[in-house]
Design an enzyme around this catalytic site. Sequence first.
Site, mmCIF file in Angstrom:
data_model
loop_
_atom_site.group_PDB
_atom_site.id
_atom_site.type_symbol
_atom_site.label_atom_id
_atom_site.label_comp_id
_atom_site.label_asym_id
_atom_site.label_seq_id
_atom_site.Cartn_x
_atom_site.Cartn_y
_atom_site.Cartn_z
ATOM 1 N N ARG A 100 26.029 3.155 -11.641
ATOM 2 C CA ARG A 100 25.882 3.019 -13.093
ATOM 3 C C ARG A 100 26.888 3.899 -13.822
ATOM 4 O O ARG A 100 27.560 3.459 -14.763
ATOM 5 C CB ARG A 100 24.453 3.375 -13.505
ATOM 6 C CG ARG A 100 23.443 2.299 -13.135
ATOM 7 C CD ARG A 100 22.004 2.723 -13.355
ATOM 8 N NE ARG A 100 21.101 1.588 -13.173
ATOM 9 C CZ ARG A 100 19.796 1.679 -12.965
ATOM 10 N NH1 ARG A 100 19.219 2.883 -12.908
ATOM 11 N NH2 ARG A 100 19.058 0.592 -12.814
ATOM 12 N N HIS A 153 15.763 11.084 -9.688
ATOM 13 C CA HIS A 153 16.067 9.769 -10.244
ATOM 14 C C HIS A 153 15.335 9.631 -11.573
ATOM 15 O O HIS A 153 14.246 9.075 -11.663
ATOM 16 C CB HIS A 153 15.624 8.686 -9.267
ATOM 17 C CG HIS A 153 16.019 7.303 -9.684
ATOM 18 N ND1 HIS A 153 17.298 6.975 -10.068
ATOM 19 C CD2 HIS A 153 15.293 6.146 -9.772
ATOM 20 C CE1 HIS A 153 17.347 5.693 -10.362
ATOM 21 N NE2 HIS A 153 16.141 5.169 -10.198
ATOM 22 N N ASP A 162 22.564 5.339 -9.128
ATOM 23 C CA ASP A 162 22.915 6.147 -10.296
ATOM 24 C C ASP A 162 24.424 6.355 -10.396
ATOM 25 O O ASP A 162 25.005 6.305 -11.486
ATOM 26 C CB ASP A 162 22.192 7.492 -10.248
ATOM 27 C CG ASP A 162 20.680 7.344 -10.322
ATOM 28 O OD1 ASP A 162 20.221 6.360 -10.923
ATOM 29 O OD2 ASP A 162 19.965 8.199 -9.766
ATOM 30 N N ARG A 192 8.746 6.705 -15.214
ATOM 31 C CA ARG A 192 8.567 6.664 -13.760
ATOM 32 C C ARG A 192 7.380 7.524 -13.342
ATOM 33 O O ARG A 192 6.656 7.214 -12.409
ATOM 34 C CB ARG A 192 9.844 7.160 -13.055
ATOM 35 C CG ARG A 192 11.017 6.206 -13.138
ATOM 36 C CD ARG A 192 12.184 6.722 -12.324
ATOM 37 N NE ARG A 192 13.311 5.805 -12.366
ATOM 38 C CZ ARG A 192 14.265 5.829 -13.269
ATOM 39 N NH1 ARG A 192 14.237 6.732 -14.218
ATOM 40 N NH2 ARG A 192 15.260 4.952 -13.242
#
Length: 314
Positions: free
Chosen positions: A154, A178, A151, A91
Site C-alpha cells: 500500500r 497492523h 502494508d 480491528r
Amino acid sequence: MKRKKVTIVGSGHTGATLAFIIATHDIADVVLVDRKKNEAQIKGKTLDILQSGSILGFDTHVTSTVDYAETADSDVVVITAGVPRLPGMSRDELIQTNEQVMIEVTEQIVKYSPHCKIIVLTNPVDAMTYTVYQHSGFSSERVMGQSGVLDSARFNTFVAEALNVAVNDVHGIVLGGHGDTMVPLIRHCHVNGVPITELLPQEKIDDIVKRTQGGGAEIVKLLGDGSAYYAPSAAVYEMIEAIILDKQRVLPTIAYCDGTYGLEDLYIGVPTVVGGKGIEKIIELDLTSEEKQQFKHSAEAVSALKSTLKSVQK
C-alpha cells in the site's frame, strides 16, 4: 514427486481469491475448507476455479470441503476465517469473536497437519497470530501473520502514484502492528536506489504515511459492506510461495519476538527471512531514536490488544 498442498480456512472473498492465485501459479494443490452451511458455495467457487484452468493453462488440483480430515498433511495452512471488519468497526473490536474462531480452527489444523506452517490473516491479525501460536504448540518459526507485505504494498502504491512512476520500482518497508500505529521506515524507502526524501517533500511523505496507516479502513469505507481481499490475497501468496519454493525471501512478517527489538512474548511486524522452514530469521534493523520510539508505540498498542485475549487473562 508428491505435490505440495495448501489449505485455506475460510472461503470468503479473500480465501477464494487466494485459492485462485495459487492455482494460476500451479505451485501446490489447494483445499478450501469452510463451515457446513457454506458447503454448496465453496463447491461452486472451486468448480469455477477449476474451469478457468483450461483457459489460463494451469492444472492445479483445487477441492472444497467441510471436513478437516481432507486437509490432512498440508504443507501450509492459511487462516482467513473469522468475522470481517465492517464500516466504523476497528480491528480491535473483532478480537473476542475471532479469538474463539482461531482456537477452534487451530485445533483442527494441528490434528490433521501437525508438520505444517500456518499463516494467519484474520484480524486483528497480530493478536490472532499470537492466539494460533499459543494454542498450536508449534515452534514460533512455523506460525506467522500477514500484514507487512500488504502494508508495504500500500505504501509503495501511494508513493508510485505521487511520483507517477512504476510501482515495481518503489521499495518500501512497513513495521509494527497492523493498524494506525504501523511504522513505514522512510529512511529505508527508495525508488530504485533513490531515497524518496529526495523525490518528495516531507509534507507529502507524511500524507502517504497517514494514508498507509489507514489503508484498510479506506477500502472498508469505500466498499461499504466488506474489507480488502485482492491485495491481502496477493500478499499471502508471496509468503506461501517463499515457503513452498524455499525462496529465502526477505519479507516484513508478523513474527514472534522474544528478545528481539527489546520485545518479550509478542507477535508483531518485523523484517524476516521466509523459506521452507517458515520464518528462518528475524532481521533486527539498527533503528534511529525516532524510529525506535515509533516502533515502541506500535508495540505497546499490540501488547495492549494481546492483553485483552481471554486466554492471556486466565
